[in-house]
Design an enzyme around this catalytic site. Structure first.
Site, mmCIF file in Angstrom:
data_model
loop_
_atom_site.group_PDB
_atom_site.id
_atom_site.type_symbol
_atom_site.label_atom_id
_atom_site.label_comp_id
_atom_site.label_asym_id
_atom_site.label_seq_id
_atom_site.Cartn_x
_atom_site.Cartn_y
_atom_site.Cartn_z
ATOM 1 N N CYS A 1 12.110 42.341 38.295
ATOM 2 C CA CYS A 1 12.065 41.321 39.140
ATOM 3 C C CYS A 1 12.498 41.768 40.337
ATOM 4 C CB CYS A 1 12.867 40.283 38.523
ATOM 5 S SG CYS A 1 12.140 39.447 37.030
ATOM 6 N N ARG B 1 10.394 40.164 43.609
ATOM 7 C CA ARG B 1 8.913 39.695 43.592
ATOM 8 C C ARG B 1 8.764 38.237 42.824
ATOM 9 N NH1 ARG B 1 7.346 39.687 38.161
ATOM 10 N NH2 ARG B 1 8.916 40.638 36.928
HETATM 11 N N1 THF Z 1 13.871 35.785 32.898
HETATM 12 C C1 THF Z 1 13.846 34.643 33.470
HETATM 13 N N2 THF Z 1 13.395 33.521 32.966
HETATM 14 N N3 THF Z 1 15.024 34.370 34.321
HETATM 15 C C2 THF Z 1 15.918 35.427 34.700
HETATM 16 O O1 THF Z 1 16.692 35.145 35.350
HETATM 17 C C3 THF Z 1 15.479 36.707 34.388
HETATM 18 N N4 THF Z 1 16.241 37.667 34.640
HETATM 19 C C4 THF Z 1 16.670 38.898 33.903
HETATM 20 C C5 THF Z 1 15.219 39.226 33.068
HETATM 21 N N5 THF Z 1 14.451 38.311 32.783
HETATM 22 C C6 THF Z 1 14.450 37.009 33.368
HETATM 23 C C7 THF Z 1 17.695 38.575 32.823
HETATM 24 N N6 THF Z 1 18.846 37.865 33.444
HETATM 25 C C8 THF Z 1 20.727 34.550 32.238
HETATM 26 C C9 THF Z 1 21.122 35.066 33.625
HETATM 27 C C10 THF Z 1 20.539 36.127 33.932
HETATM 28 C C11 THF Z 1 19.230 36.817 33.388
HETATM 29 C C12 THF Z 1 19.017 36.234 31.830
HETATM 30 C C13 THF Z 1 19.734 35.054 31.302
HETATM 31 C C14 THF Z 1 21.414 33.234 31.740
HETATM 32 O O2 THF Z 1 21.143 32.721 30.599
HETATM 33 N N7 THF Z 1 22.470 32.884 32.311
HETATM 34 C C15 THF Z 1 23.255 31.768 31.799
HETATM 35 C C16 THF Z 1 24.283 32.324 30.911
HETATM 36 C C17 THF Z 1 25.277 33.300 31.574
HETATM 37 C C18 THF Z 1 26.031 34.348 30.547
HETATM 38 O O3 THF Z 1 25.867 33.908 29.395
HETATM 39 O O4 THF Z 1 26.649 34.832 31.007
HETATM 40 C C19 THF Z 1 23.829 30.940 32.894
HETATM 41 O O5 THF Z 1 24.169 29.712 32.752
HETATM 42 O O6 THF Z 1 23.950 31.554 34.178
HETATM 43 C C20 THF Z 1 16.868 37.782 36.188
HETATM 44 O O7 THF Z 1 17.183 38.906 36.780
#
Ligand code: THF
Length: 274
Positions: free
Chosen positions: A156, A176
């Site tokens: 991404c 992107r």
């Molecule tokens: N896919 C989607 N749909 N969104 C994204 O932001 C994402 N990324 C990465 C790959 N695919 C993606 C993964 N990064 C969280 C944060 C970043 C991520 C994936 C998930 C998340 O769930 N955050 C929660 C919990 C945090 C924690 O457990 O530490 C939050 O409340 O912030 C983007 O690069």
């Protein structure tokens, strides 16, 4: 973090209603830019609590060139689990392309550091995670793609460039695809931290982090969370202190980062689209 709130408002008010790969539905805009002067504080959102540990371990994991989630889960970080196969493998994602581009032993991080130290006026200080030869086949599952030597997901945050002027190091990222509620606060903090680390090991002061977006979207199951977040008042930015002894980018460990004066509003939960 007015820049972040402005983005959220802009997309809620002007975004195109658009379907997406995950079937969730989004409001989306194409093309947007935010700038953060890193001397004004560490750009971590204050209107919800962010989990710094996940951000730091993810960045250290990228820098190791690691693409298996075991290191993350051992450190209590679960943010990549949804896309990994049963062994925790994600295929040749970010860390692999940064440190061993296309499996050709091209270490983009070492090379960019070398240029930053020896020829800081260069306009070629880029790192790309976007490698068309390993993009997944969208008709296959994440794990089938990994088994075929492809990445589970295309990057991404696809590529970034450094710039030096007045002894200050700036970094611009092209993203992107951006999940504004869950991913973007992580991405801002991650690249801001990375820019600070690079500045320290290359002998520069910090300049700006410039965040440029392609498709910036809000998933339809995050609208309520973002309305709540927008109703909260902005608080002063925290400060990030790096251990000044570290002079090699690959020597940083979790204990070398100290966040001070972070007083966010409570965390807001949201479901990640897979
Ligand atoms: N896919 C989607 N749909 N969104 C994204 O932001 C994402 N990324 C990465 C790959 N695919 C993606 C993964 N990064 C969280 C944060 C970043 C991520 C994936 C998930 C998340 O769930 N955050 C929660 C919990 C945090 C924690 O457990 O530490 C939050 O409340 O912030 C983007 O690069």
């Amino acid at each position: 973090m007015k820049q972040y709130h402005d983005l959220v408002k802009h997309v809620l008010e002007n975004g195109n209603e658009k379907g997406d790969r995950t079937g969730t539905g989004t409001k989306s805009v194409f093309g947007h830019q935010m700038r953060f002067d890193l001397s004004e504080g560490f750009p971590m959102v204050t209107t919800k609590k962010l989990h710094l540990k996940s951000i730091v371990y993810e960045l250290l994991w990228f820098l190791k060139g690691d693409t298996n989630t075991n290191y993350l889960t051992e450190n209590g970080v679960r943010i990549w689990n949804e896309w990994a196969d049963e062994n925790g493998d994600l295929g040749p994602v970010y860390g692999h392309q940064w440190r061993n581009w296309n499996s050709d032993e091209i270490d983009q991080i070492k090379e960019v550091i070398n240029t930053l130290k020896t020829n800081p006026n260069s306009r070629r200080m880029l790192v790309s995670a976007w490698n068309p030869s390993v993009l997944p086949d969208t008709s296959k599952s994440f794990s089938e793609n990994v088994a075929n030597g492809k990445a589970a997901l295309p990057p991404c945050h696809a590529f970034f460039q450094f710039y030096v002027a007045d002894g200050k190091l700036s970094c611009q990222l092209y993203q992107r695809s951006a999940d504004i509620f869950l991913g973007v606060p992580f991405n801002i903090a991650s690249y801001a931290l990375f820019t600070m680390m690079m500045a320290q090991v290359c002998g520069y002061q910090v300049g700006e982090f410039i965040h440029t977006f392609g498709d910036a979207h809000i998933y339809s199951n995050h609208y309520e969370q973002l309305e709540l977040q927008l109703s909260r008042d902005l608080r002063p930015l925290p400060k990030m202190i790096l251990n000044p002894e570290i002079k090699d980018i690959f020597d940083f460990t979790f204990d070398d980062f100290t966040l001070v004066d972070y007083n966010p509003h409570p965390h807001i939960k949201g479901v990640v689209a897979v």
